[in-house]
Motif scaffolding. Structure first.
Motif, PDB file in Angstrom:
ATOM      1  N   GLU A 285      26.753  71.127  12.043  1.00  0.00           N
ATOM      2  CA  GLU A 285      26.666  70.532  10.976  1.00  0.00           C
ATOM      3  C   GLU A 285      28.020  70.150  10.143  1.00  0.00           C
ATOM      4  O   GLU A 285      28.804  71.155  10.145  1.00  0.00           O
ATOM      5  CB  GLU A 285      25.690  71.549   9.921  1.00  0.00           C
ATOM      6  CG  GLU A 285      24.457  71.772  10.573  1.00  0.00           C
ATOM      7  CD  GLU A 285      23.659  72.815   9.607  1.00  0.00           C
ATOM      8  OE1 GLU A 285      23.954  72.752   8.420  1.00  0.00           O
ATOM      9  OE2 GLU A 285      23.309  73.758  10.044  1.00  0.00           O
ATOM     10  N   ILE A 286      28.222  69.108   9.785  1.00  0.00           N
ATOM     11  CA  ILE A 286      29.471  68.700   9.240  1.00  0.00           C
ATOM     12  C   ILE A 286      29.739  69.359   7.859  1.00  0.00           C
ATOM     13  O   ILE A 286      31.013  69.779   7.499  1.00  0.00           O
ATOM     14  CB  ILE A 286      29.330  67.044   8.865  1.00  0.00           C
ATOM     15  CG1 ILE A 286      29.133  66.019  10.001  1.00  0.00           C
ATOM     16  CG2 ILE A 286      30.598  66.645   7.872  1.00  0.00           C
ATOM     17  CD1 ILE A 286      30.293  66.326  11.199  1.00  0.00           C
ATOM     18  N   GLU A 287      28.587  69.946   7.146  1.00  0.00           N
ATOM     19  CA  GLU A 287      28.956  70.785   6.076  1.00  0.00           C
ATOM     20  C   GLU A 287      29.521  72.101   6.357  1.00  0.00           C
ATOM     21  O   GLU A 287      29.933  72.809   5.404  1.00  0.00           O
ATOM     22  CB  GLU A 287      27.501  70.966   5.307  1.00  0.00           C
ATOM     23  CG  GLU A 287      26.885  69.923   4.695  1.00  0.00           C
ATOM     24  CD  GLU A 287      26.342  69.028   5.827  1.00  0.00           C
ATOM     25  OE1 GLU A 287      25.801  69.243   6.967  1.00  0.00           O
ATOM     26  OE2 GLU A 287      25.790  67.817   5.489  1.00  0.00           O
ATOM     27  N   LYS A 288      29.556  72.535   7.688  1.00  0.00           N
ATOM     28  CA  LYS A 288      30.463  73.639   7.984  1.00  0.00           C
ATOM     29  C   LYS A 288      31.635  73.451   8.262  1.00  0.00           C
ATOM     30  O   LYS A 288      32.320  74.622   8.273  1.00  0.00           O
ATOM     31  CB  LYS A 288      29.549  74.256   9.395  1.00  0.00           C
ATOM     32  CG  LYS A 288      28.200  74.577   9.272  1.00  0.00           C
ATOM     33  CD  LYS A 288      27.723  75.332  10.495  1.00  0.00           C
ATOM     34  CE  LYS A 288      26.371  75.941  10.491  1.00  0.00           C
ATOM     35  NZ  LYS A 288      26.197  77.143   9.611  1.00  0.00           N
ATOM     36  N   ILE A 289      32.299  72.314   8.006  1.00  0.00           N
ATOM     37  CA  ILE A 289      33.726  72.158   8.115  1.00  0.00           C
ATOM     38  C   ILE A 289      34.303  72.785   6.834  1.00  0.00           C
ATOM     39  O   ILE A 289      33.706  72.561   5.540  1.00  0.00           O
ATOM     40  CB  ILE A 289      34.174  70.879   8.193  1.00  0.00           C
ATOM     41  CG1 ILE A 289      33.462  70.016   9.615  1.00  0.00           C
ATOM     42  CG2 ILE A 289      35.768  70.638   8.010  1.00  0.00           C
ATOM     43  CD1 ILE A 289      33.858  68.492   9.601  1.00  0.00           C
ATOM     44  N   LYS A 290      35.228  73.801   6.979  1.00  0.00           N
ATOM     45  CA  LYS A 290      35.809  74.485   5.819  1.00  0.00           C
ATOM     46  C   LYS A 290      37.210  73.821   5.589  1.00  0.00           C
ATOM     47  O   LYS A 290      37.385  73.586   4.383  1.00  0.00           O
ATOM     48  CB  LYS A 290      35.877  75.872   6.062  1.00  0.00           C
ATOM     49  CG  LYS A 290      34.792  76.488   6.221  1.00  0.00           C
ATOM     50  CD  LYS A 290      34.894  78.129   6.737  1.00  0.00           C
ATOM     51  CE  LYS A 290      35.237  78.959   5.470  1.00  0.00           C
ATOM     52  NZ  LYS A 290      35.158  80.296   5.971  1.00  0.00           N
ATOM     53  N   VAL A 291      38.164  73.902   6.465  1.00  0.00           N
ATOM     54  CA  VAL A 291      39.464  73.043   6.299  1.00  0.00           C
ATOM     55  C   VAL A 291      39.966  72.419   7.481  1.00  0.00           C
ATOM     56  O   VAL A 291      39.500  72.915   8.523  1.00  0.00           O
ATOM     57  CB  VAL A 291      40.512  74.737   6.022  1.00  0.00           C
ATOM     58  CG1 VAL A 291      41.735  73.804   6.111  1.00  0.00           C
ATOM     59  CG2 VAL A 291      39.978  75.382   4.966  1.00  0.00           C
TER      60      VAL A 291
ATOM     61  N   ILE B   6      34.416  61.393   6.903  1.00  0.00           N
ATOM     62  CA  ILE B   6      33.555  61.538   8.134  1.00  0.00           C
ATOM     63  C   ILE B   6      32.838  60.183   8.088  1.00  0.00           C
ATOM     64  O   ILE B   6      32.374  59.936   7.091  1.00  0.00           O
ATOM     65  CB  ILE B   6      32.890  62.659   8.188  1.00  0.00           C
ATOM     66  CG1 ILE B   6      33.508  64.149   7.976  1.00  0.00           C
ATOM     67  CG2 ILE B   6      31.857  62.724   9.391  1.00  0.00           C
ATOM     68  CD1 ILE B   6      34.578  64.300   9.114  1.00  0.00           C
ATOM     69  N   ILE B   7      32.952  59.368   9.210  1.00  0.00           N
ATOM     70  CA  ILE B   7      32.260  58.406   9.283  1.00  0.00           C
ATOM     71  C   ILE B   7      31.458  58.292  10.472  1.00  0.00           C
ATOM     72  O   ILE B   7      32.164  58.639  11.627  1.00  0.00           O
ATOM     73  CB  ILE B   7      33.287  57.064   9.423  1.00  0.00           C
ATOM     74  CG1 ILE B   7      34.144  56.999   8.121  1.00  0.00           C
ATOM     75  CG2 ILE B   7      32.145  55.920   9.510  1.00  0.00           C
ATOM     76  CD1 ILE B   7      35.001  56.104   8.356  1.00  0.00           C
ATOM     77  N   ASN B   8      30.072  58.665  10.433  1.00  0.00           N
ATOM     78  CA  ASN B   8      29.009  58.893  11.751  1.00  0.00           C
ATOM     79  C   ASN B   8      29.834  60.064  12.396  1.00  0.00           C
ATOM     80  O   ASN B   8      29.640  61.063  11.986  1.00  0.00           O
ATOM     81  CB  ASN B   8      29.134  57.612  12.419  1.00  0.00           C
ATOM     82  CG  ASN B   8      28.568  56.342  11.639  1.00  0.00           C
ATOM     83  OD1 ASN B   8      27.562  56.601  11.043  1.00  0.00           O
ATOM     84  ND2 ASN B   8      29.085  55.143  11.857  1.00  0.00           N
ATOM     85  N   ASP B   9      29.970  59.820  13.549  1.00  0.00           N
ATOM     86  CA  ASP B   9      30.596  61.157  14.335  1.00  0.00           C
ATOM     87  C   ASP B   9      31.921  61.016  14.674  1.00  0.00           C
ATOM     88  O   ASP B   9      32.468  61.786  15.590  1.00  0.00           O
ATOM     89  CB  ASP B   9      29.695  61.153  15.898  1.00  0.00           C
ATOM     90  CG  ASP B   9      28.272  61.050  15.719  1.00  0.00           C
ATOM     91  OD1 ASP B   9      27.789  61.935  14.899  1.00  0.00           O
ATOM     92  OD2 ASP B   9      27.549  60.554  16.557  1.00  0.00           O
ATOM     93  N   GLY B  10      32.733  60.686  13.618  1.00  0.00           N
ATOM     94  CA  GLY B  10      34.085  60.461  13.749  1.00  0.00           C
ATOM     95  C   GLY B  10      34.792  60.952  12.582  1.00  0.00           C
ATOM     96  O   GLY B  10      34.214  60.851  11.560  1.00  0.00           O
ATOM     97  N   MET B  11      36.001  61.275  12.597  1.00  0.00           N
ATOM     98  CA  MET B  11      36.838  61.617  11.579  1.00  0.00           C
ATOM     99  C   MET B  11      37.814  60.609  11.332  1.00  0.00           C
ATOM    100  O   MET B  11      38.746  59.959  12.298  1.00  0.00           O
ATOM    101  CB  MET B  11      37.603  62.692  11.745  1.00  0.00           C
ATOM    102  CG  MET B  11      38.627  63.194  10.900  1.00  0.00           C
ATOM    103  SD  MET B  11      39.495  64.825  11.050  1.00  0.00           S
ATOM    104  CE  MET B  11      38.425  66.052  10.814  1.00  0.00           C
TER     105      MET B  11
ATOM    106  N   PRO C 202      37.323  61.012  17.245  1.00  0.00           N
ATOM    107  CA  PRO C 202      35.664  61.473  17.596  1.00  0.00           C
ATOM    108  C   PRO C 202      35.778  62.874  17.229  1.00  0.00           C
ATOM    109  O   PRO C 202      36.626  63.648  17.595  1.00  0.00           O
ATOM    110  CB  PRO C 202      35.415  61.215  19.065  1.00  0.00           C
ATOM    111  CG  PRO C 202      37.009  60.921  19.824  1.00  0.00           C
ATOM    112  CD  PRO C 202      37.862  60.495  18.517  1.00  0.00           C
ATOM    113  N   LEU C 203      34.727  63.144  16.597  1.00  0.00           N
ATOM    114  CA  LEU C 203      34.578  64.497  15.857  1.00  0.00           C
ATOM    115  C   LEU C 203      34.190  65.529  17.387  1.00  0.00           C
ATOM    116  O   LEU C 203      33.385  64.953  18.112  1.00  0.00           O
ATOM    117  CB  LEU C 203      33.555  64.795  15.097  1.00  0.00           C
ATOM    118  CG  LEU C 203      34.145  64.373  13.421  1.00  0.00           C
ATOM    119  CD1 LEU C 203      32.771  64.524  12.452  1.00  0.00           C
ATOM    120  CD2 LEU C 203      35.191  65.528  13.164  1.00  0.00           C
ATOM    121  N   PRO C 204      34.710  66.650  17.446  1.00  0.00           N
ATOM    122  CA  PRO C 204      33.928  67.515  18.509  1.00  0.00           C
ATOM    123  C   PRO C 204      32.664  68.206  18.317  1.00  0.00           C
ATOM    124  O   PRO C 204      32.138  67.553  17.166  1.00  0.00           O
ATOM    125  CB  PRO C 204      34.864  68.918  18.210  1.00  0.00           C
ATOM    126  CG  PRO C 204      35.531  68.777  16.961  1.00  0.00           C
ATOM    127  CD  PRO C 204      35.463  67.216  16.691  1.00  0.00           C
TER     128      PRO C 204
END
Length: 219
Positions: free
Chosen positions: A64-70, A106-111, A58-60
């Motif tokens: 916005e997912i687009e803000k993930i850099k690395v 990324i799938i829905n709210d998970g990685m 599960p993602l924290p």
């Protein structure tokens, strides 16, 4: 006096106006959000711990997912842990994702993270993101903006106040000064990055015509 109160007082001193603090805070928040989009301040990394054989986590609470850099993965055990960057794969039909390579999607709210050979237990995944701007809700709030950005925040707010008063000349003047300072920040950020962002090979290539030469080239 809070930081926000100090900023508001300085803004009013520089440009006399009759707008309320609540109205000015609306423009200040607009400017603050724009600054965070332009200058992309890094947030503290989010941490996940792997479980043996598990690939989906599960993602924290990331705005916005687009803000993930690395995304990085711990590839050995403590005490001297090493981390490897995990490439991102889009979750669509046009992307090839091989089982034998390291990647995540990324799938829905998970990685979903594909680790060749399967995940080991109790290793860390770190997610680095651009920090999101939090709105200033009252004059007693801390602005939550780096000290060195405060001047740009004031200039952007002044620009919006002048524009609301249809004072185009002053709005343009504030905007020019603001853009100059933002350009300085962007240049400083660029200069702090490594000059070469791709691996450089220094292995000798096959000599030609009886000479030995070493070539430097980027992949």
């Amino acid at each position: 006096m809070s930081i926000v109160q100090t900023l508001l007082a300085d803004i009013k001193l520089r440009y006399r106006h009759t707008f309320t603090d609540a109205q000015v805070l609306v423009w200040m928040n607009e400017e603050k959000r724009e600054l965070y989009e332009i200058l992309q301040k890094d947030s503290s990394p989010y941490a996940l711990q792997t479980l043996e054989g598990v690939s989906f986590y599960p993602l924290p609470e990331i705005d916005e997912i687009e803000k993930i850099k690395v995304v990085t993965l711990q590839v050995n055990d403590q005490p001297q842990a090493r981390f490897q960057e995990v490439p991102f794969k889009r979750n669509d039909d046009n992307v090839d994702a091989y089982v034998g390579t390291l990647w995540y999607t990324i799938i829905n709210d998970g990685m979903y993270i594909n680790i060749p050979g399967g995940a080991k237990d109790d290793r860390y995944i770190y997610i680095y993101c651009d920090e999101s701007s939090e709105d200033i809700l009252a004059v007693t709030d801390d602005s939550g903006i780096p000290k060195k950005w405060e001047e740009v925040l004031k200039l952007g707010t002044l620009k919006r106040i002048a524009l609301a008063r249809k004072d185009i000349e002053m709005s343009n003047n504030y905007d020019l000064e603001r853009e100059s300072k933002i350009a300085d920040f962007e240049w400083q950020m660029k200069m702090s990055e490594p000059e070469f962002v791709t691996p450089v090979s220094t292995l000798p290539r096959r000599p030609r015509r009886g000479t030995t030469q070493t070539y430097f080239y980027s992949w």
